[in-house]
Design a protein around this motif. Structure first.
Motif, PDB file in Angstrom:
ATOM      1  N   CYS A 190       0.838  -1.195   0.000  1.00 12.48           N
ATOM      2  CA  CYS A 190       0.000   0.000   0.000  1.00 12.48           C
ATOM      3  C   CYS A 190       0.878   1.252   0.000  1.00 12.48           C
ATOM      4  CB  CYS A 190      -0.908  -0.005   1.229  1.00 12.48           C
ATOM      5  SG  CYS A 190      -1.830   1.520   1.464  1.00 12.48           S
ATOM      6  N   ALA A 191       0.596   2.170  -0.914  1.00  6.66           N
ATOM      7  CA  ALA A 191       1.284   3.466  -0.947  1.00  6.66           C
ATOM      8  C   ALA A 191       0.339   4.539  -0.415  1.00  6.66           C
ATOM      9  CB  ALA A 191       1.706   3.801  -2.367  1.00  6.66           C
ATOM     10  N   ARG A 192       0.889   5.483   0.324  1.00  6.37           N
ATOM     11  CA  ARG A 192       0.089   6.556   0.923  1.00  6.37           C
ATOM     12  C   ARG A 192       0.673   7.923   0.568  1.00  6.37           C
ATOM     13  NH1 ARG A 192      -3.480   5.199   4.959  1.00  6.37           N
ATOM     14  NH2 ARG A 192      -3.505   3.021   5.621  1.00  6.37           N
ATOM     15  N   HIS A 193      -0.190   8.936   0.644  1.00  5.00           N
ATOM     16  CA  HIS A 193       0.275  10.300   0.458  1.00  5.00           C
ATOM     17  C   HIS A 193       1.303  10.648   1.541  1.00  5.00           C
ATOM     18  CE1 HIS A 193      -2.374  11.879  -2.684  1.00  5.00           C
ATOM     19  NE2 HIS A 193      -3.366  11.188  -2.143  1.00  5.00           N
ATOM     20  N   PRO A 194       2.447  11.223   1.170  1.00  4.40           N
ATOM     21  CA  PRO A 194       3.385  11.723   2.192  1.00  4.40           C
ATOM     22  C   PRO A 194       2.887  13.074   2.719  1.00  4.40           C
ATOM     23  CG  PRO A 194       4.266  12.149   0.010  1.00  4.40           C
ATOM     24  CD  PRO A 194       2.981  11.388  -0.193  1.00  4.40           C
ATOM     25  N   SER A 195       1.777  13.030   3.438  1.00  2.58           N
ATOM     26  CA  SER A 195       1.118  14.272   3.863  1.00  2.58           C
ATOM     27  C   SER A 195       1.997  15.101   4.797  1.00  2.58           C
ATOM     28  CB  SER A 195      -0.219  13.954   4.542  1.00  2.58           C
ATOM     29  OG  SER A 195      -0.048  13.071   5.629  1.00  2.58           O
ATOM     30  N   GLN A 196       2.939  14.451   5.477  1.00  2.00           N
ATOM     31  CA  GLN A 196       3.861  15.218   6.327  1.00  2.00           C
ATOM     32  C   GLN A 196       4.682  16.197   5.478  1.00  2.00           C
ATOM     33  OE1 GLN A 196       4.198  11.942   5.553  1.00  2.00           O
ATOM     34  NE2 GLN A 196       4.552  10.689   7.364  1.00  2.00           N
ATOM     35  N   LEU A 197       5.097  15.738   4.285  1.00  2.00           N
ATOM     36  CA  LEU A 197       5.893  16.594   3.411  1.00  2.00           C
ATOM     37  C   LEU A 197       5.030  17.670   2.764  1.00  2.00           C
ATOM     38  CD1 LEU A 197       8.246  13.960   1.727  1.00  2.00           C
ATOM     39  CD2 LEU A 197       8.570  15.272   3.835  1.00  2.00           C
ATOM     40  N   TYR A 198       3.765  17.350   2.478  1.00  2.00           N
ATOM     41  CA  TYR A 198       2.853  18.382   1.975  1.00  2.00           C
ATOM     42  C   TYR A 198       2.754  19.516   3.003  1.00  2.00           C
ATOM     43  CZ  TYR A 198       1.069  14.633  -1.123  1.00  2.00           C
ATOM     44  OH  TYR A 198       0.933  13.611  -2.042  1.00  2.00           O
ATOM     45  N   GLU A 199       2.613  19.139   4.266  1.00  2.00           N
ATOM     46  CA  GLU A 199       2.489  20.146   5.320  1.00  2.00           C
ATOM     47  C   GLU A 199       3.805  20.901   5.513  1.00  2.00           C
ATOM     48  OE1 GLU A 199      -0.281  19.235   8.769  1.00  2.00           O
ATOM     49  OE2 GLU A 199       0.234  17.204   8.126  1.00  2.00           O
ATOM     50  N   ALA A 200       4.924  20.189   5.394  1.00  2.00           N
ATOM     51  CA  ALA A 200       6.227  20.857   5.518  1.00  2.00           C
ATOM     52  C   ALA A 200       6.372  21.944   4.459  1.00  2.00           C
ATOM     53  CB  ALA A 200       7.354  19.833   5.392  1.00  2.00           C
ATOM     54  N   ILE A 201       5.943  21.638   3.243  1.00  2.00           N
ATOM     55  CA  ILE A 201       6.058  22.607   2.151  1.00  2.00           C
ATOM     56  C   ILE A 201       5.106  23.783   2.357  1.00  2.00           C
ATOM     57  CG2 ILE A 201       5.679  22.947  -0.318  1.00  2.00           C
ATOM     58  CD1 ILE A 201       6.586  20.010  -0.696  1.00  2.00           C
ATOM     59  N   LEU A 202       3.826  23.483   2.655  1.00  2.00           N
ATOM     60  CA  LEU A 202       2.824  24.544   2.752  1.00  2.00           C
ATOM     61  C   LEU A 202       2.960  25.358   4.036  1.00  2.00           C
ATOM     62  CD1 LEU A 202      -0.348  22.686   1.422  1.00  2.00           C
ATOM     63  CD2 LEU A 202       1.051  24.369   0.224  1.00  2.00           C
ATOM     64  N   GLU A 203       3.022  24.664   5.191  1.00  2.00           N
ATOM     65  CA  GLU A 203       3.051  25.360   6.479  1.00  2.00           C
ATOM     66  C   GLU A 203       4.415  25.947   6.782  1.00  2.00           C
ATOM     67  OE1 GLU A 203       2.049  22.339   9.237  1.00  2.00           O
ATOM     68  OE2 GLU A 203       0.131  21.861   8.289  1.00  2.00           O
ATOM     69  N   ALA A 205       7.694  26.001   4.328  1.00  2.00           N
ATOM     70  CA  ALA A 205       8.417  26.710   3.274  1.00  2.00           C
ATOM     71  C   ALA A 205       7.589  27.828   2.651  1.00  2.00           C
ATOM     72  CB  ALA A 205       8.869  25.712   2.209  1.00  2.00           C
ATOM     73  N   VAL A 206       6.377  27.513   2.187  1.00  2.00           N
ATOM     74  CA  VAL A 206       5.567  28.517   1.494  1.00  2.00           C
ATOM     75  C   VAL A 206       5.113  29.622   2.446  1.00  2.00           C
ATOM     76  CG1 VAL A 206       3.426  28.933   0.227  1.00  2.00           C
ATOM     77  CG2 VAL A 206       4.783  26.896  -0.271  1.00  2.00           C
ATOM     78  N   LEU A 207       4.503  29.242   3.564  1.00  2.00           N
ATOM     79  CA  LEU A 207       4.021  30.235   4.512  1.00  2.00           C
ATOM     80  C   LEU A 207       5.181  31.052   5.083  1.00  2.00           C
ATOM     81  CD1 LEU A 207       1.718  31.510   6.078  1.00  2.00           C
ATOM     82  CD2 LEU A 207       1.883  29.656   7.756  1.00  2.00           C
ATOM     83  N   GLY A 208       6.292  30.387   5.396  1.00  2.00           N
ATOM     84  CA  GLY A 208       7.453  31.101   5.906  1.00  2.00           C
ATOM     85  C   GLY A 208       7.997  32.094   4.897  1.00  2.00           C
ATOM     86  N   GLY A 209       8.054  31.689   3.624  1.00  2.00           N
ATOM     87  CA  GLY A 209       8.528  32.589   2.580  1.00  2.00           C
ATOM     88  C   GLY A 209       7.634  33.810   2.425  1.00  2.00           C
ATOM     89  N   VAL A 210       6.323  33.593   2.488  1.00  2.00           N
ATOM     90  CA  VAL A 210       5.373  34.708   2.379  1.00  2.00           C
ATOM     91  C   VAL A 210       5.557  35.691   3.541  1.00  2.00           C
ATOM     92  CG1 VAL A 210       2.919  35.324   2.507  1.00  2.00           C
ATOM     93  CG2 VAL A 210       3.661  33.437   1.041  1.00  2.00           C
ATOM     94  N   LEU A 211       5.696  35.169   4.762  1.00  2.00           N
ATOM     95  CA  LEU A 211       5.855  36.036   5.931  1.00  2.00           C
ATOM     96  C   LEU A 211       7.153  36.837   5.863  1.00  2.00           C
ATOM     97  CD1 LEU A 211       4.605  33.760   8.861  1.00  2.00           C
ATOM     98  CD2 LEU A 211       3.347  35.486   7.576  1.00  2.00           C
ATOM     99  N   LEU A 212       8.241  36.200   5.445  1.00  2.00           N
ATOM    100  CA  LEU A 212       9.520  36.913   5.328  1.00  2.00           C
ATOM    101  C   LEU A 212       9.435  38.014   4.275  1.00  2.00           C
ATOM    102  CD1 LEU A 212      12.037  33.926   5.563  1.00  2.00           C
ATOM    103  CD2 LEU A 212      11.611  35.675   7.296  1.00  2.00           C
ATOM    104  N   TRP A 213       8.780  37.711   3.163  1.00  2.00           N
ATOM    105  CA  TRP A 213       8.614  38.697   2.100  1.00  2.00           C
ATOM    106  C   TRP A 213       7.787  39.884   2.578  1.00  2.00           C
ATOM    107  CZ3 TRP A 213       4.014  39.804  -0.831  1.00  2.00           C
ATOM    108  CH2 TRP A 213       4.225  40.658  -1.914  1.00  2.00           C
ATOM    109  N   LEU A 214       6.682  39.600   3.273  1.00  2.00           N
ATOM    110  CA  LEU A 214       5.833  40.671   3.787  1.00  2.00           C
ATOM    111  C   LEU A 214       6.569  41.525   4.822  1.00  2.00           C
ATOM    112  CD1 LEU A 214       2.419  38.808   4.246  1.00  2.00           C
ATOM    113  CD2 LEU A 214       2.941  40.573   2.548  1.00  2.00           C
ATOM    114  N   ALA A 215       7.341  40.862   5.688  1.00  2.00           N
ATOM    115  CA  ALA A 215       8.013  41.574   6.781  1.00  2.00           C
ATOM    116  C   ALA A 215       9.189  42.423   6.299  1.00  2.00           C
ATOM    117  CB  ALA A 215       8.487  40.580   7.838  1.00  2.00           C
ATOM    118  N   PHE A 216      10.027  41.854   5.416  1.00  2.00           N
ATOM    119  CA  PHE A 216      11.269  42.533   5.050  1.00  2.00           C
ATOM    120  C   PHE A 216      11.221  43.252   3.698  1.00  2.00           C
ATOM    121  CE2 PHE A 216      12.609  39.133   7.987  1.00  2.00           C
ATOM    122  CZ  PHE A 216      13.247  39.914   8.943  1.00  2.00           C
TER     123      PHE A 216
END
Length: 295
Positions: A190-203, A205-216
């Motif tokens: 059985c193969a499953r979604h690597p949902s941990q990595l989805y969350e790592a990217i969204l919560e 990398a992506v969210l962190g990048g947006v916050l840094l861009w907005l702040a600086f």
């Protein structure tokens, strides 16, 4: 044979030592917390040393106060994360086994509980030292995504919190009896979604990048509450979406509820993670609106 990715065999323990007959181990999850806090501390310190970023109000606190606040935050994360897991996910079990609540080393932490614990700890610290609460919330939100990114990667290494079964070529064959119970034909993997990595990217990398861009780059720190509002809404939205692909906790799943919905009607409903994310989404949007009007 269906395409899938074999699970990388990485030990959850980086190393272990035995002292006085007791074994002590450094795990990836603990290291993720430590490194995440250190990165967040460095990012916020960098911002505090640039008062112009905060507008006419200036930086809300000193670097020394930030170091002092870290102790409060760590306590809030541990107490809130553990109590949140106990109350939100396994209340019935811990009601019958209250002594197990203290067995944190066996796992069991909830982000939403940890988040609430940090909010309470920060509010108490701000009250004690007369620090502007919205600016403090912005500083803490700016430093959080790094820990989320590393924490989700640690979840992947531990082979926990995996996603629902999938036929996509990047599905991962997680080890263990529970992960391999997908209702597949006997003998198949059985193969499953690597949902941990989805969350790592969204919560993380992506969210962190947006916050840094907005702040600086966009001057968002000059509008108290804006960074915090984006973080609340962004995290809530990311978690809400990933929940569609994430395997729910086993105690929510039954023959009549295979999707593990905590609230449902006619087969349609929400998981516990989605229910807990909705207040963050709407609360974050309200804070963004308030910050834009009053900043």
């Amino acid at each position: 044979m269906r395409a899938m990715i074999p699970f990388p065999e990485i030990s959850p323990e980086i190393f272990s030592i035995t002292l006085f007959g007791m074994e002590f181990a450094l795990r990836w999850y603990a290291l993720a917390y430590i490194v995440g806090i250190l990165i967040g501390w460095k990012v916020v310190t960098y911002a505090l040393k640039r008062p112009a970023l905060w507008g006419v109000r200036g930086a809300p606190m000193s670097s020394h106060q930030l170091e002092d606040l870290l102790t409060w935050i760590i306590i809030g994360v541990i107490l809130g994360g553990r109590l949140g897991y106990v109350l939100f996910y396994k209340g019935a079990y811990y009601a019958q086994n209250p002594a197990d609540i203290l067995r944190i080393w066996e796992g069991g932490m909830a982000f939403h509980g940890g988040f609430l614990g940090v909010v309470i700890a920060a509010w108490l610290y701000a009250r004690k030292h007369d620090i502007p609460r919205l600016q403090l919330a912005d500083a803490m939100a700016l430093g959080t995504p790094a820990g989320l990114l590393l924490g989700r990667i640690a979840n992947f290494i531990n082979g926990e919190l995996w996603g629902r079964p999938t036929d996509l070529p990047w599905g991962v064959a997680f080890p263990g009896y529970a992960a391999q119970q997908c209702g597949q034909v006997a003998g198949e993997i059985c193969a499953r979604h690597p949902s941990q990595l989805y969350e790592a990217i969204l919560e993380g990398a992506v969210l962190g990048g947006v916050l840094l861009w907005l702040a600086f780059r966009r001057g968002a720190l000059a509008h108290p509450g804006l960074i915090a509002g984006v973080f609340f809404a962004g995290y809530g939205l990311a978690r809400f979406c990933v929940e569609f692909l994430r395997q729910p906790d086993a105690h929510f799943v039954s023959d009549g509820n295979p999707l593990g919905l905590a609230v449902q009607m006619g087969g349609v409903g929400l998981t516990m993670g989605q229910i807990l994310s909705l207040p963050m989404i709407f609360g974050g949007l309200w804070v963004i609106r308030y910050a834009r009007r009053n900043g």
